[in-house]
Design a protein around this motif. Structure first.
Motif, PDB file in Angstrom:
ATOM      1  N   ALA A   1      17.897  -8.479  13.368  1.00 43.69           N
ATOM      2  CA  ALA A   1      18.239  -8.847  11.997  1.00 43.69           C
ATOM      3  C   ALA A   1      17.552 -10.124  11.523  1.00 43.69           C
ATOM      4  CB  ALA A   1      19.757  -8.997  11.884  1.00 43.69           C
ATOM      5  N   LYS A   2      17.412 -11.101  12.412  1.00 38.86           N
ATOM      6  CA  LYS A   2      16.836 -12.385  12.004  1.00 38.86           C
ATOM      7  C   LYS A   2      15.321 -12.365  11.921  1.00 38.86           C
ATOM      8  CE  LYS A   2      18.590 -15.059  15.304  1.00 38.86           C
ATOM      9  NZ  LYS A   2      19.625 -14.455  16.172  1.00 38.86           N
ATOM     10  N   ALA A   3      14.707 -11.306  12.444  1.00 40.82           N
ATOM     11  CA  ALA A   3      13.252 -11.222  12.593  1.00 40.82           C
ATOM     12  C   ALA A   3      12.736 -12.240  13.609  1.00 40.82           C
ATOM     13  CB  ALA A   3      12.510 -11.343  11.264  1.00 40.82           C
ATOM     14  N   TYR A   4      13.628 -12.817  14.379  1.00 42.39           N
ATOM     15  CA  TYR A   4      13.226 -13.550  15.582  1.00 42.39           C
ATOM     16  C   TYR A   4      14.346 -13.409  16.599  1.00 42.39           C
ATOM     17  CZ  TYR A   4      16.261 -17.398  13.945  1.00 42.39           C
ATOM     18  OH  TYR A   4      17.319 -18.137  13.511  1.00 42.39           O
ATOM     19  N   GLN A   5      13.947 -13.523  17.854  1.00 42.56           N
ATOM     20  CA  GLN A   5      14.917 -13.462  18.943  1.00 42.56           C
ATOM     21  C   GLN A   5      14.994 -14.851  19.550  1.00 42.56           C
ATOM     22  OE1 GLN A   5      13.340 -11.625  22.462  1.00 42.56           O
ATOM     23  NE2 GLN A   5      15.338 -10.971  23.226  1.00 42.56           N
ATOM     24  N   ILE A   6      16.193 -15.359  19.770  1.00 44.66           N
ATOM     25  CA  ILE A   6      16.293 -16.637  20.468  1.00 44.66           C
ATOM     26  C   ILE A   6      16.073 -16.367  21.949  1.00 44.66           C
ATOM     27  CG2 ILE A   6      17.716 -18.664  20.960  1.00 44.66           C
ATOM     28  CD1 ILE A   6      19.289 -18.070  18.387  1.00 44.66           C
ATOM     29  N   SER A   7      15.053 -17.023  22.507  1.00 42.68           N
ATOM     30  CA  SER A   7      14.669 -16.767  23.887  1.00 42.68           C
ATOM     31  C   SER A   7      14.195 -18.081  24.498  1.00 42.68           C
ATOM     32  CB  SER A   7      13.562 -15.711  23.901  1.00 42.68           C
ATOM     33  OG  SER A   7      13.186 -15.407  25.220  1.00 42.68           O
TER      34      SER A   7
END
Ligand code: ADP
Ligand code: MG
Ligand code: ZN
Length: 470
Positions: free
Chosen positions: A87-93
């Motif tokens: 959904a955010k168009a980024y993944q927290i990694s």
């Protein structure tokens, strides 16, 4: 031409936590789609992530179980890409400073080096139905650990069998450490595989191909076997391997190109400005280390050295934690490791595999095992008894009484039956006296056992008959 195979694994596991990684939504499986979501995990503007401390603790625990060093400072970064399940168009990694570095795992006597374990958030799940695709964000934001082996260091994972053994061992350790359930069918553990070939003995690595979308360990085996063969054929014909990511199609048993060229730069990683650097104290690391549950390797040593079990039996018991816990619980009531192991392996395990769960209490199983050891119930009758009470609330003892299979040890009764059988089967008795064939004697023992409905002691009956017919 002969080749060396080099395999790298990237293994994702969903952590066992109450809540998601950066919000307080529930971390569960199988709920109504999009029922465990909030502005944070749905990626609504302005929503701020708050790190779940327990997810960090679980990651540290996983690392310690595998001999990793723990970074005292860890960083969360944004991995930017577009896909409908994100959904955010980024993944927290994590890229630069993962929580765990430099671990290892023993596979068939090889200590396989592991680069890192980092913590990240899972994406949602796409459900394809007829002509539409639906998205369920319940999984979005669930804490996920990614472990990456170091294929470029010795010793390598070199075959599909070794890769499966690695995954099996890893899964076991995660489960015993309590960091993840790793139910493969629920997608709680997933592996991407990287494969390259090089001419036998060469020190230079070949070009690697990554394969994704592999569901389950069997599929991992097939996908690796397929990829090794595919690369072999290309190289044998003088072709070159293209660095690419391929998608495994398990129904067709083949893979196809998903994308060529892709590296970390494509994701424009940068530190997440919404999250602080994570400080991990030695104090916390020590606390987690001290509270580490007993791990499979330690248990195996105990089973073999203290309990005198074979390596095979130990492995069988350890393979399933429910079975192993049950075995240990039974020992608390009846410390006969070999006998109990035998019963658990031959009788409990098969039924558990069939039904997915152990459906007998340790009290009932121990009662049955003891009854056989004390010669109160014949072995075969005891197995039937276990079947009777399996999955019910019946007590083994009551059921044994009801079926009237408790041994009647009064010798008078057994003697009477023996005499009756000898009289009734006089023809057979005469035949035995002539031929001295032990098979005939066994037949007579069988008749006695039948008459007593298994309540006599077969060994004693045999002895008695032998004496009588001398
Ligand atoms: P990427 O950035 O493409 O994901 P990584 O460096 O993260 O690549 O490596 C992914 C996995 O592939 C790791 O397990 C790594 O050890 C493994 N790997 C790297 N090079 C090779 C190679 N030549 N053959 C097989 N596996 C490799
Ligand atoms: Mg990678
Ligand atoms: Zn949420």
């Amino acid at each position: 031409m002969q080749y060396d195979v080099v395999i790298g694994l990237e293994v994702h596991a969903e952590l066992k936590t109450q809540t998601k990684c950066f919000c307080s939504c529930k971390n569960t499986y199988g709920d109504l789609p999009n029922s465990n979501c909030c502005p944070v995990c749905m990626g609504l503007p302005g929503a701020l992530p708050v790190l779940n401390k327990f997810a960090v603790e679980q990651t540290v625990r996983a690392g310690l179980a595998l001999g990793f060093e723990i970074n005292k400072q860890a960083l969360f970064e944004r991995k930017n890409y577009f896909y409908p399940d994100l959904a955010k168009a980024y993944q927290i990694s994590q890229l630069e400073k993962p929580i765990c570095i430099n671990g290892h795992l023993k596979v068939f006597d090889k200590e396989i080096p592991i680069n890192r374990i980092h913590l990240e958030e899972d994406a949602g799940k796409l459900v394809h139905k007829d002509n539409v695709s639906l998205v369920d964000y319940n999984r979005a934001g669930v804490p996920l650990i990614e472990l990456v082996t170091d294929a470029l260091k010795q010793p390598h994972i070199e075959s599909a069998d070794e890769a499966i053994e690695f995954l099996t061992k890893l899964r076991q350790i995660y489960i015993y450490a309590g960091v993840a359930d790793c139910i493969v069918e629920k997608g709680q553990m997933r592996a991407d595989v990287n494969v390259s070939l090089k001419p036998k003995g060469s020190s230079e690595f070949g070009t690697k191909v990554e394969m994704k979308n592999i569901m389950g360990f069997k599929a991992v085996h097939r996908a690796i076997t397929y990829e090794i063969q595919r690369q072999k054929e290309i190289l044998d014909e003088g072709g070159v391997i293209e660095q690419e990511t391929r998608k495994w199609d398990n129904d067709k048993g083949e893979s196809y190109t998903l994308r060529t060229k892709e590296n970390s730069e494509d994701y424009r990683y940068f530190p997440d400005p919404d999250l602080l650097m994570v400080n991990i104290d030695q104090k916390d690391i020590d606390r987690i280390k001290d509270s580490m549950p007993i791990l499979p390797a330690q248990l195996k040593e105990k089973f073999m050295n203290e309990y005198g079990l074979s390596e095979y039996d130990s492995d069988v018991l350890l393979a399933d934690k429910e079975v192993c816990d049950f075995f240990i619980a039974c020992l608390e009531d009846y410390f006969k490791p070999k006998t109990v192991a035998n019963w658990v392996i031959t009788e409990v395990l098969a039924r558990q595999k069939l039904e997915g769960k152990i459906l007998v209490s340790k009290e009932n199983l121990v009662w049955i095992i003891k009854a056989v050891d004390d010669k109160k119930v014949q072995r075969l009758a005891a197995k039937d008894l276990l079947s009777d009470i399996w999955g019910t609330t019946l007590s083994a003892e009551e059921q044994a009484r009801k079926k009237d299979i408790l041994a009647d040890l009064s010798t008078d009764f057994v003697l009477e039956v023996i005499e009756k059988v000898v009289k009734e089967k006089s023809g057979v008795v005469e035949q035995f006296k002539r031929e001295k064939d032990p098979k005939i004697l066994n037949f007579l023992v069988g008749q006695v056992m039948k008459e007593t409905r298994g309540k006599a002691n077969a060994q004693a009956v045999l002895q008695k008959l032998t004496d009588m017919l001398k």
